[in-house]
Structures are given as C-alpha cells and as structure tokens.
Write an enzyme that holds these catalytic residues in place. Sequence first.
Site, short mmCIF file in Angstrom:
data_model
loop_
_atom_site.label_atom_id
_atom_site.label_comp_id
_atom_site.label_asym_id
_atom_site.label_seq_id
_atom_site.Cartn_x
_atom_site.Cartn_y
_atom_site.Cartn_z
N ALA A 128 -29.09 -18.23 -26.40
CA ALA A 128 -30.53 -18.26 -26.63
C ALA A 128 -31.26 -17.27 -25.74
CB ALA A 128 -31.06 -19.67 -26.40
N ASN A 196 -28.66 -23.78 -20.21
CA ASN A 196 -27.40 -23.04 -20.31
C ASN A 196 -27.65 -21.55 -20.18
OD1 ASN A 196 -25.25 -25.09 -21.14
ND2 ASN A 196 -26.93 -25.56 -22.53
N HIS A 226 -38.41 -18.02 -22.46
CA HIS A 226 -37.67 -17.62 -21.25
C HIS A 226 -38.13 -16.23 -20.82
CE1 HIS A 226 -34.98 -20.92 -22.26
NE2 HIS A 226 -34.75 -20.38 -23.44
N1 LIG Z 1 -25.73 -21.08 -24.42
C1 LIG Z 1 -26.92 -21.25 -24.96
O1 LIG Z 1 -27.73 -20.31 -25.02
C2 LIG Z 1 -27.30 -22.57 -25.50
C3 LIG Z 1 -26.44 -23.63 -25.43
N2 LIG Z 1 -26.77 -24.86 -25.96
C4 LIG Z 1 -25.80 -25.94 -25.80
O2 LIG Z 1 -24.92 -25.92 -26.93
C5 LIG Z 1 -24.37 -27.23 -27.12
C6 LIG Z 1 -24.50 -27.65 -28.59
O3 LIG Z 1 -25.87 -27.65 -28.94
P1 LIG Z 1 -26.37 -28.21 -30.37
O4 LIG Z 1 -25.51 -27.71 -31.46
O5 LIG Z 1 -27.83 -27.96 -30.42
O6 LIG Z 1 -26.12 -29.77 -30.15
P2 LIG Z 1 -26.17 -30.93 -31.26
O7 LIG Z 1 -26.51 -32.17 -30.52
O8 LIG Z 1 -27.00 -30.51 -32.41
O9 LIG Z 1 -24.66 -30.99 -31.76
C7 LIG Z 1 -23.60 -31.39 -30.93
C8 LIG Z 1 -22.42 -31.71 -31.81
O10 LIG Z 1 -21.33 -32.12 -31.00
C9 LIG Z 1 -20.73 -33.23 -31.63
N3 LIG Z 1 -19.98 -34.04 -30.68
C10 LIG Z 1 -20.44 -34.91 -29.75
N4 LIG Z 1 -19.42 -35.49 -29.11
C11 LIG Z 1 -18.30 -34.97 -29.65
C12 LIG Z 1 -16.92 -35.19 -29.44
N5 LIG Z 1 -16.51 -36.06 -28.54
N6 LIG Z 1 -16.02 -34.49 -30.19
C13 LIG Z 1 -16.43 -33.62 -31.12
N7 LIG Z 1 -17.74 -33.36 -31.38
C14 LIG Z 1 -18.64 -34.04 -30.65
C15 LIG Z 1 -21.87 -34.00 -32.23
O11 LIG Z 1 -21.38 -34.90 -33.20
P3 LIG Z 1 -22.32 -35.80 -34.13
O12 LIG Z 1 -22.86 -34.86 -35.15
O13 LIG Z 1 -21.40 -36.81 -34.69
O14 LIG Z 1 -23.38 -36.36 -33.25
C16 LIG Z 1 -22.69 -32.84 -32.78
O15 LIG Z 1 -22.21 -32.46 -34.07
C17 LIG Z 1 -25.11 -28.16 -26.17
O16 LIG Z 1 -24.35 -28.39 -25.01
C18 LIG Z 1 -26.36 -27.34 -25.81
O17 LIG Z 1 -26.90 -27.71 -24.57
C19 LIG Z 1 -27.95 -25.03 -26.63
C20 LIG Z 1 -28.84 -23.99 -26.72
C21 LIG Z 1 -28.62 -22.69 -26.14
O1 LIG Z 2 -32.42 -22.80 -26.76
C1 LIG Z 2 -32.91 -22.42 -25.69
O2 LIG Z 2 -33.99 -21.81 -25.61
C2 LIG Z 2 -32.15 -22.58 -24.42
C3 LIG Z 2 -31.40 -23.79 -24.24
O3 LIG Z 2 -31.63 -24.79 -24.85
C4 LIG Z 2 -30.31 -23.77 -23.27
O4 LIG Z 2 -30.13 -22.76 -22.58
O5 LIG Z 2 -29.58 -24.76 -23.20
#
Ligand SMILES: NC(=O)C1=CN([C@@H]2O[C@H](COP(=O)(O)OP(=O)(O)OC[C@H]3O[C@@H](n4cnc5c(N)ncnc54)[C@H](OP(=O)(O)O)[C@@H]3O)[C@@H](O)[C@H]2O)C=CC1
Ligand SMILES: O=C([O-])CC(=O)C(=O)O
Length: 274
Positions: A128, A196, A226
């Site tokens: 992001a 993140n 950001h």
């Molecule tokens: N690097 C970056 O720039 C960013 C990183 N992130 C991070 O990315 C990650 C994913 O975000 P996002 O897609 O929005 O999250 P969501 O909550 O939309 O999706 C998470 C998924 O993980 C699944 N899940 C939970 N537990 C398990 C498990 N034990 N085994 C397998 N699958 C599992 C959930 O299942 P179910 O559908 O059944 O609930 C869901 O489908 C988060 O950690 C978030 O903080 C987010 C934004 C920016």
């Molecule tokens: O989506 C964003 O703007 C950033 C975010 O959530 C993350 O870094 O986890």
Amino acid sequence: MTEQKASNELRVAIAGLGSIGSKIATALDQGIEGLALSAVAVRDPAKHQSFLTSLRRPPKVLPIDQLGDAADIVVECAPSSQLRAIVEPAVKRGRSAVVVSVGGLLDNYDLIDLARANGGRILVPTGALIGLDAVNAAAVGTIHSVKMVTRKPIDGLKGAPFIVQNNIDIDNLREPLKLFEGSARDAAKGFPANVNVAVALSLAGIGPDRTQMQVWADPTVTRNVHRIEVEADSARFSMGIENIPSENPKTGMITALSVIALLRKQRATLCVGT
Ligand SMILES: NC(=O)C1=CN([C@@H]2O[C@H](COP(=O)(O)OP(=O)(O)OC[C@H]3O[C@@H](n4cnc5c(N)ncnc54)[C@H](OP(=O)(O)O)[C@@H]3O)[C@@H](O)[C@H]2O)C=CC1
Ligand SMILES: O=C([O-])CC(=O)C(=O)O
C-alpha cells in the site's frame, strides 16, 4: 507428495482469500504470463466455495503448511498471526514467499536466515506504499533519516491493540488525533493491521528502529494517507499516497494490485522499476 509441474509455469499458492488474496486469485485465474494458481489455504473452505468454483481453473484447497508442496511461490495474505505457519514450511522447501503481513516479519526475523539456508526467498511488495524503489536505491548509499506520517479514517483503526490497551475513544473524534509517535517497530506492535507499510519502508531503508512514524486517527479523511520524507546523501525526497480502502477498511485497494504487479515481474520479459 510433491505435485508434478504440467509445464514450465511457476505455480503460485495463496494463503488467505480476503480483500487482498481474492483479487490475486482472480488475476492469476484470468492469466499472468508464465504463472498459474495451483492452491489456496483458507480458514473456512465452505465460505469460499462459490468463489473458488467460479474460477476457470479452481485451485486445490490445502492446509496452510502444505502450500509449499504445491507451489513455487507462496503468497501470504492472511492475518500476521499466521505468517510463520505459512512462510516457514515454504522457505524450508526452498520456495519463494511473498509476504504482505510485513509487520509480522519483525517477530519472525529468523525466517530470513531459514530461507537463506534452504535456497528460499522472502519477497516484500511495495504494497500500500510508494517509492520503495527510491528507498532501496538511496540505501545503497547513506540514508540519514526516514519519517512517515499515516492518517486513517476511524473505521480503518478500530480495534488496533494500541487503541484498546490505552482505552482511547476514537469513535467520537471531530478533529485529527495523533495516536502514536515512535519507531516503526513499536508502531507495528500497536497497529499490526495498519502499518505494514512502515515496516516495509524500514526494511527497504534504515531499519525498524531508526524509521520514525506517526499514526493519526483522522475523521476528516476518507482514504488511508501515508506521507514519507527521506533524507539521504544521494537525494532528498517526499512521497505521498492516498489509498482508497478496500472492502476491508484497514486495507488499501492498491495492496492487491502491488502483489499482482510483483507476480507479473516474475516471468515478464520487460521489467520496469527496481
Ligand atoms: N503490506 C501492505 O502494504 C499491507 C498489508 N496488509 C496486511 O495484509 C494481510 C491481509 O489483509 P486483508 O486481505 O485485507 O485481510 P482480510 O481480513 O480481508 O483477509 C484475511 C484472510 O485470511 C484468512 N485467514 C485467517 N486465518 C487464516 C488461517 N488460519 N488460515 C488460512 N487463512 C486464514 C481469512 O479467512 P476468512 O475469510 O475465513 O476470514 C481471510 O480470508 C493483513 O495482515 C493486513 O494487515 C494490509 C494492507 C497493506
Ligand atoms: O492499506 C494501507 O494503507 C496500509 C495498511 O493497511 C498497512 O500497511 O497495513
């Protein structure tokens, strides 16, 4: 048993089919040069059944620790609590792991040594954020300081451990409130689903202890905003991004697109940007 490859396509597995994982699965199913979606892992397979059967080539549904058996690249897009369970078995098998829950890497830093020892790789997309190419380049020289300010709408911050532990009421805010100021490492502890990006920035630059961060709850914004200032011996630069939240209000829509762009580069003939 190890899956045999039908062709020289790189097999990609996805852990988590939420706001990020489902977009990546759809993009792979629609076609990314030289890549094929081979497997997914989800918490509740029944919940994702209709999505998976709507794909042209439905992948296998496997336990998270078996994704590395069925893929060359394992994409982690689950909560950070699952990071180790997903990445460890993959890199032990010499696979590449794409990590979006980057904050979780700080508590599992030994995974990098594990990957190195087994010929695996850990790939962190820009996600992001913006401009990690410039930060990487500046880090080849000397970076003096990196400062980041994140502002999020209230819905994007609800439930963050820092807010809960400090009993801060953000529901009735009428003007921006600075919640946190400190290192990217401490920010990741207090806001694991929100910053993140700051950890990715720190790993590209001067590390999680020297990267300075502010987090604001801001009822006047509708996007995840950001802003970053970098001071280096080669350049000074300011970067900003205003992310439209996805169906998960904590997560910007561009995050999934960044992973798709990274996957496209794995087999592309023309690669632009570092
Ligand atoms: N690097 C970056 O720039 C960013 C990183 N992130 C991070 O990315 C990650 C994913 O975000 P996002 O897609 O929005 O999250 P969501 O909550 O939309 O999706 C998470 C998924 O993980 C699944 N899940 C939970 N537990 C398990 C498990 N034990 N085994 C397998 N699958 C599992 C959930 O299942 P179910 O559908 O059944 O609930 C869901 O489908 C988060 O950690 C978030 O903080 C987010 C934004 C920016
Ligand atoms: O989506 C964003 O703007 C950033 C975010 O959530 C993350 O870094 O986890």
